[in-house]
Motif scaffolding. Structure first.
Motif, PDB file in Angstrom:
ATOM      1  N   GLY A  99      25.385 -58.795   1.544  1.00  0.00           N
ATOM      2  CA  GLY A  99      24.149 -58.418   0.883  1.00  0.00           C
ATOM      3  C   GLY A  99      23.097 -59.483   1.133  1.00  0.00           C
ATOM      4  O   GLY A  99      23.426 -60.657   1.350  1.00  0.00           O
ATOM      5  N   PRO A 100      21.805 -59.138   1.105  1.00  0.00           N
ATOM      6  CA  PRO A 100      20.756 -60.121   1.421  1.00  0.00           C
ATOM      7  C   PRO A 100      20.729 -61.324   0.488  1.00  0.00           C
ATOM      8  O   PRO A 100      20.414 -62.434   0.913  1.00  0.00           O
ATOM      9  CB  PRO A 100      19.461 -59.292   1.332  1.00  0.00           C
ATOM     10  N   ARG A 101      21.042 -61.123  -0.783  1.00  0.00           N
ATOM     11  CA  ARG A 101      21.075 -62.264  -1.710  1.00  0.00           C
ATOM     12  C   ARG A 101      22.410 -63.006  -1.651  1.00  0.00           C
ATOM     13  O   ARG A 101      22.444 -64.234  -1.651  1.00  0.00           O
ATOM     14  CB  ARG A 101      20.808 -61.781  -3.141  1.00  0.00           C
ATOM     15  N   ALA A 388      17.421 -51.669  11.116  1.00  0.00           N
ATOM     16  CA  ALA A 388      16.450 -51.688  10.026  1.00  0.00           C
ATOM     17  C   ALA A 388      17.078 -52.219   8.743  1.00  0.00           C
ATOM     18  O   ALA A 388      16.446 -52.969   7.981  1.00  0.00           O
ATOM     19  CB  ALA A 388      15.893 -50.283   9.806  1.00  0.00           C
ATOM     20  N   GLY A 389      18.337 -51.866   8.509  1.00  0.00           N
ATOM     21  CA  GLY A 389      19.023 -52.338   7.308  1.00  0.00           C
ATOM     22  C   GLY A 389      19.181 -53.845   7.288  1.00  0.00           C
ATOM     23  O   GLY A 389      19.078 -54.479   6.229  1.00  0.00           O
ATOM     24  N   LEU A 390      19.441 -54.454   8.459  1.00  0.00           N
ATOM     25  CA  LEU A 390      19.602 -55.904   8.528  1.00  0.00           C
ATOM     26  C   LEU A 390      18.311 -56.634   8.171  1.00  0.00           C
ATOM     27  O   LEU A 390      18.351 -57.743   7.617  1.00  0.00           O
ATOM     28  CB  LEU A 390      20.046 -56.315   9.938  1.00  0.00           C
ATOM     29  N   ARG A 395      15.111 -54.299  -2.588  1.00  0.00           N
ATOM     30  CA  ARG A 395      15.941 -53.403  -3.400  1.00  0.00           C
ATOM     31  C   ARG A 395      15.887 -51.995  -2.797  1.00  0.00           C
ATOM     32  O   ARG A 395      14.813 -51.490  -2.449  1.00  0.00           O
ATOM     33  CB  ARG A 395      15.421 -53.374  -4.833  1.00  0.00           C
ATOM     34  N   GLY A 396      17.032 -51.380  -2.646  1.00  0.00           N
ATOM     35  CA  GLY A 396      17.086 -50.060  -2.047  1.00  0.00           C
ATOM     36  C   GLY A 396      17.390 -50.084  -0.566  1.00  0.00           C
ATOM     37  O   GLY A 396      17.586 -49.033   0.050  1.00  0.00           O
ATOM     38  N   GLY A 397      17.453 -51.276   0.025  1.00  0.00           N
ATOM     39  CA  GLY A 397      17.811 -51.391   1.431  1.00  0.00           C
ATOM     40  C   GLY A 397      19.256 -50.972   1.655  1.00  0.00           C
ATOM     41  O   GLY A 397      20.074 -50.967   0.721  1.00  0.00           O
ATOM     42  N   HIS A 402      25.041 -54.352  -4.693  1.00  0.00           N
ATOM     43  CA  HIS A 402      24.804 -54.371  -6.141  1.00  0.00           C
ATOM     44  C   HIS A 402      23.970 -55.596  -6.479  1.00  0.00           C
ATOM     45  O   HIS A 402      24.468 -56.721  -6.499  1.00  0.00           O
ATOM     46  CB  HIS A 402      26.124 -54.404  -6.917  1.00  0.00           C
ATOM     47  N   GLY A 403      22.686 -55.369  -6.729  1.00  0.00           N
ATOM     48  CA  GLY A 403      21.798 -56.485  -7.028  1.00  0.00           C
ATOM     49  C   GLY A 403      21.584 -57.412  -5.857  1.00  0.00           C
ATOM     50  O   GLY A 403      21.266 -58.589  -6.036  1.00  0.00           O
ATOM     51  N   GLY A 404      21.772 -56.913  -4.652  1.00  0.00           N
ATOM     52  CA  GLY A 404      21.584 -57.734  -3.458  1.00  0.00           C
ATOM     53  C   GLY A 404      22.810 -58.515  -3.051  1.00  0.00           C
ATOM     54  O   GLY A 404      22.758 -59.317  -2.114  1.00  0.00           O
TER      55      GLY A 404
END
Length: 485
Positions: A99-101, A388-390, A395-397, A402-404
């Motif tokens: 996840g990004p976070r 695009a997802g990367l 939020r919503g990507g 869950h919460g990034g």
């Protein structure tokens, strides 16, 4: 190659995935990249450690060196395959897993490790350059000259890493020819120092020592590069065989490393000087005739430079993945400025800082190994990443989870780190112990296998958590496949 990825031109692409039409690389390029990054004659202390400190004979050292180096760089090759699938750097691909976070933790560790080793490379190279100036021109070391030597090394690094992928690949291959020949010449003279009678009659060490030795070599070679695997492979076309990519990394790094490990082992049979030296550059120089000093020091300097090219390039991409919104070349420039500052501190200000610095970087290796475990397990059920997802960290990507945070990956990563640290002793000497885990007296800990336990724990926990949360993961990957088609 496309207009932004030509030899001599500045690569303008950052961490965004490389489109299929722009992927014109081939596995042979990766072979030379990894060969150059491991050609430094400073690999000799690895072999010295196996023989002098672990008690192996030369045949055991060669076998252990081959398994440890080829095997660990095969792992680098496996992560490089993910670069072919997704066309992005390793830590950018890691967003899909954590996840990004959640990816901020592994990415920060990766960046700190890269910068740390760059500081070590830069400092060691500056000492070599100071020695060359003293021998050739009789110039004594001073604060001003030290800064000049540091600047020279970081400028040469920036010249290649700043220009980017195409230039780096071109330079690594051609510089390998020059420094490869120098390594052979220096190695030829070092062979004359070998105590052949002692080598041929040295007793064998127990199998347990060999197992631990494999861990020492793997931990000191490929594991440290694993999180940079996809950074160079992102220009590989999808049609290229994954086996060829793995073979290119394993053979490219394994061949020079085995040769250097073997020579280091030969030199240390009956003579523990190299293994016990706090400054391996000076220890090796002392074994050579005085007229060989300059060629040797140039060889050491060049090997460190070739390794630094790749490390700085990777660190720039990792910095952008952390969220620093700058162009790639600016990120590389910022990285070398930090490296320069670290070199100045290490050489002119710090008191006995070199040992603690290495210890700190070694601790980061536990976290890197745990990340490798999670990333490789994820690859078992993945064959593509959504471009695009990367790049979508909102939020919503697609990879928001869950919460990034992909908690199954993050928890497994953290558990691997905790277990690895429990088996770790961080110390600069017998009397300067920073940290000693509660399981530090067990056999795996005494033999430096904490990283391997961290790998196993993170892998198993992630597999279990993925099985529990598999429905959501399968749905997300189905969306990726649909987008790709």
């Amino acid at each position: 190659m496309t207009s932004d990825n030509k030899v001599g031109a500045v690569e303008t692409r950052g961490i965004e995935p490389v489109p299929d039409g722009d992927r014109n690389g081939n596995p042979l390029q990766l072979f030379w990249v990894w060969f150059a990054a491991n050609i430094s004659i400073l690999g000799l202390p690895l072999g010295a450690t196996l023989v002098a400190l672990r008690g192996m004979n030369i045949w055991q050292a060669v076998l252990v060196g081959a398994i440890g180096s080829f095997g660990s760089f095969a792992v680098v090759g496996l992560i490089s395959v993910a670069g072919k699938w997704g066309g992005a750097p390793s830590m950018t691909l890691s967003r899909a897993v954590f996840g990004p976070r959640g990816n901020h933790g592994p990415t920060l560790v990766s960046w700190l490790s890269r910068v740390g080793w760059e500081v070590v490379n830069t400092t060691t190279a500056a000492y070599a350059l100071l020695a060359i100036l003293h021998i050739a021109f009789g110039v004594g070391a001073s604060s001003a000259l030290t800064v000049v030597c540091l600047l020279a090394f970081v400028a040469l690094t920036l010249l290649v890493s700043g220009l980017g992928h195409a230039t780096l690949v071109w330079i690594q291959q051609r510089a390998t020819y020059v420094f490869g020949v120098l390594n052979l010449i220096v190695g030829g003279f070092l062979v004359t120092k070998v105590h052949w009678h002692t080598v041929l009659h040295a007793p064998a060490a127990p199998m347990s020592v060999m197992i631990a030795g494999i861990g020492v070599i793997a931990g000191g070679t490929g594991i440290g590069w694993a999180n940079a695997g996809a950074d160079m492979a992102r220009y590989q076309p999808r049609r290229v065989s994954g086996r060829r990519i793995v073979a290119a990394a394993a053979a490219g790094a394994g061949i020079p490393l085995v040769l250097l490990i073997t020579l280091g082992g030969l030199l240390s049979t009956g003579d523990h000087t190299l293994a016990a030296a706090s400054d391996p550059v000076a220890a090796i120089q002392a074994m050579l005739p005085s007229w060989m000093a300059i060629p040797y020091l140039l060889t050491a300097f060049g090997g460190l430079l070739l390794s630094n090219h790749l490390s700085v390039y990777s660190a720039g991409l990792t910095m952008i993945t952390l969220g620093v919104r700058v162009r790639r070349v600016i990120a590389v420039g910022a990285d070398v400025v930090l490296t320069l500052a670290g070199g100045v501190y290490l050489m002119l200000i710090a008191k006995n800082f070199y040992g603690p610095f290495i210890t700190f970087i070694s601790l980061l290796a536990v976290a890197i190994t745990s990340w490798v475990a999670v990333f490789l397990v994820d690859m078992l059920t993945r064959r593509e990443y959504d471009p695009a997802g990367l790049m979508d960290t909102t939020r919503g990507g697609l990879y928001w989870h869950h919460g990034g945070v992909a908690w199954s990956a993050f928890v497994a990563w953290a558990a691997g780190i905790v277990m690895g640290l429990m088996l770790t002793v961080a110390q600069t000497s017998d009397t300067d112990v920073w940290f000693s885990g509660p399981l530090a007296k067990t056999w795996p800990a005494r033999n430096g296998l904490g990283w391997l336990v961290a790998f196993a724990v993170a892998s198993v926990i992630y597999l279990i958590l993925q099985a529990v949360t598999g429905r959501g993961t399968a749905s997300r990957r189905a969306r990726v496949s649909e987008a790709a088609s």
